[in-house]
Design an enzyme around this catalytic site. Structure first.
Site, PDB file in Angstrom:
ATOM      1  CG  PHE A  85      47.420  33.206 -21.217  1.00 56.34           C
ATOM      2  CD1 PHE A  85      46.565  32.253 -21.744  1.00 56.34           C
ATOM      3  CD2 PHE A  85      47.356  34.506 -21.712  1.00 56.34           C
ATOM      4  CE1 PHE A  85      45.669  32.573 -22.745  1.00 56.34           C
ATOM      5  CE2 PHE A  85      46.466  34.834 -22.707  1.00 56.34           C
ATOM      6  CZ  PHE A  85      45.624  33.862 -23.232  1.00 56.34           C
ATOM      7  CB  ILE A 105      37.843  33.107 -26.933  1.00 50.49           C
ATOM      8  CG1 ILE A 105      39.105  33.575 -27.664  1.00 50.49           C
ATOM      9  CG2 ILE A 105      38.171  32.278 -25.699  1.00 50.49           C
ATOM     10  CD1 ILE A 105      40.016  34.446 -26.819  1.00 50.49           C
TER      11      ILE A 105
END
Length: 189
Positions: A85, A105
């Site tokens: 991705f 993240i």
């Protein structure tokens, strides 16, 4: 993973085993499969799993240190790697980040601690440590477990000590060699 294409591990009886591989790539592929097996054998993945592929050199990074990384990110689907991705492997720009700044993240903040310049690591990140229930529109479905292969290309360590002014800061800049990206490279957003 040890130099000269060896991996060493302990089994459930605490016996130490070493395996020699034909190539560094075979040793790394084995290590990736070990990490995926750890993930698939966990009843609940509630923290970041990681497996070092290449240890790197120098001092391990900590919160506050600045890194430049190359990465590839996959969706974890059907107990293994799904589609890519995101990647910056064949791009000109490395991702720059400061550990502990909250700009990436939570799974990266946790999973990259202790990495060294030139090090490569495989990370499997549960949804709560990644993009959670919201996901990323068009790229990461909600509640996705993610897999990243990250390589630390450059490191700027910032260590705070106490000098006569009570606030001396020293930093060391260690540029890593820039290997030519290969087809099994990695990237991260």
């Amino acid at each position: 993973v040890q130099p000269n294409n060896y991996s060493t591990f302990y089994d459930d009886q605490r016996q130490n085993w070493s395996i020699m591989f034909e190539s560094e790539k075979a040793a790394m592929d084995f290590s990736k499969q070990v990490c995926i097996a750890k993930c698939n054998s966990s009843p609940v993945l509630d923290s970041v799993l990681y497996q070092d592929l290449v240890l790197g050199e120098g001092q391990g990074v900590e919160g506050g240190d600045s890194l430049e990384v190359a990465y590839t990110g996959w969706l974890f689907q059907s107990n293994g790697l799904g589609q890519v991705f995101d990647t910056n492997v064949n791009k000109d720009k490395l991702l720059r980040l400061k550990l502990g700044s909250g700009k990436v993240i939570k799974g990266w903040e946790e999973g990259m601690m202790g990495m060294k310049k030139g090090g490569r690591r495989y990370l499997i990140i549960p949804p709560a440590w990644a993009y959670g229930a919201q996901g990323v529109a068009g790229r990461v479905p909600p509640d996705s477990t993610l897999v990243f292969e990250v390589e630390v290309r450059r490191v700027k360590l910032v260590k705070e000590g106490s000098g006569s002014d009570g606030q001396s800061v020293s930093s060391r800049d260690s540029p890593a060699p820039s290997p030519v990206p290969n087809s099994d490279g990695f990237s991260a957003d």
